[in-house]
Design an enzyme around this catalytic site. Structure first.
Site: not given
Length: 325
Positions: A174-176
């Protein structure tokens, strides 16, 4: 409009001028990055201008149908958030320096925010945060691995040293906002990992739609604008920025002995040059306050408060617009 898509744009250089001209003719401002691998950026303008830009990007312009299906989010502000329009050419829209990672051809399995908890609660899934160390420090998902990277290009070294395709059969990332882990998933697939998952829409979408009582995200999410961080429901977070080194600061950081408002923090305590620059900035702010005028940096909290109020007031309109796309 915030937009990104990995798409084959070998003519990125030729696309720059007509895209910039179209945006400028409509009074649109912001930054768009073009690269042979796609487009990424955020721009702002009147509703009519943004609608026209969407038509240009997805239908009538020189991109043809290559940007159809782009990850696109709309939001609103009372005042223009950008000062000028820039279209930049770069080798990559997300810098990894790994040609074998090509999200326009192959990516991992998208996981909707509503299905994310079920996936990451599994014992046979390795959960990896693809963001940089200062972002992870503000908040992350429970039991997520922190690569402790200073930049995304270091992610390759982390994978080589810490992940094993023969051992780690299922990897979730996951990331922003979704763009970084989309490329990371493509990279892992190129390295022989068979089952790779990533959170669609990133942490921001998860925080927007997941009830707080059901959330597996602990802390706040760093964002690259004047808000600094957001929490559940995308409410304004408590983090601030060190005005000397720009590192995000938690309440604990601000209680540290090396923190001085506007001058220094625990992360730049030994950097004399940064402290001198920050001291001069603080001096100018003090002078502006004595004159009864606002210094540029003095408006940050006010801008953030307005952004929060605007977010609440027009959230439903934004969601409706996004659901139509």
């Amino acid at each position: 409009m915030a937009i990104y898509k990995f798409a084959s744009l070998p003519d990125a250089e030729a696309l720059k001028a007509p895209l910039a001209a179209f945006c400028c003719s409509g009074g649109i401002k912001g930054t768009l990055i073009l690269a042979p691998e796609g487009i990424n950026g955020t721009v702002a303008g009147s509703p009519d201008a943004i609608d026209a830009l969407a038509e240009f990007l997805f239908v009538s312009g020189p991109f043809g149908d290559r940007l159809v299906g782009a990850e696109t989010k709309y939001s609103f502000a009372e005042e223009a958030p950008f000062l000028r329009m820039k279209v930049r050419l770069k080798p990559e829209i997300v810098t990894l320096r790994a040609p074998e990672a090509d999200p326009s051809k192959r990516v991992g399995t998208y996981v909707e925010p509503e299905d994310w908890n079920e996936l990451i609660d599994r014992n046979d899934v390795v959960l990896v945060d693809t963001r940089n160390d200062y972002e992870v420090g503000l908040g992350t998902f429970q039991r997520a691995l922190d690569p402790k990277t200073a930049s995304f290009v270091e992610f390759k070294d982390y994978v080589a040293k810490n992940l094993d395709s023969a051992r780690d059969k299922k990897v979730a990332m996951f990331c922003t906002g979704g763009i970084r882990c989309e490329k990371a998933s493509s990279y892992l697939l190129s390295q022989g990992f068979e089952e790779v998952f990533h959170l669609k829409g990133g942490i921001l979408k998860y925080l927007e739609v997941t009830p707080k009582e059901e959330s597996r995200f602990a802390g706040e999410c760093f964002v690259f604008d004047e808000r600094v961080s957001v929490g559940h429901g995308l409410e304004l977070g408590s983090a601030t920025l060190c005005r000397a080194c720009r590192h995000p600061l938690t309440e604990a950081d601000r209680d540290h002995k090396d923190f001085a408002e506007g001058l220094s923090c625990p992360y730049c305590a030994g950097d004399t040059a940064k402290h001198e620059a920050a001291a001069e900035r603080q001096h100018q702010m003090d002078l502006a306050k004595k004159r009864g005028t606002a210094h540029l940096g003095d408006a940050v909290k006010e801008i953030a408060a307005r952004a929060k109020a605007e977010k609440i007031a027009r959230a439903e309109e934004s969601r409706a617009r996004n659901s139509e796309g």
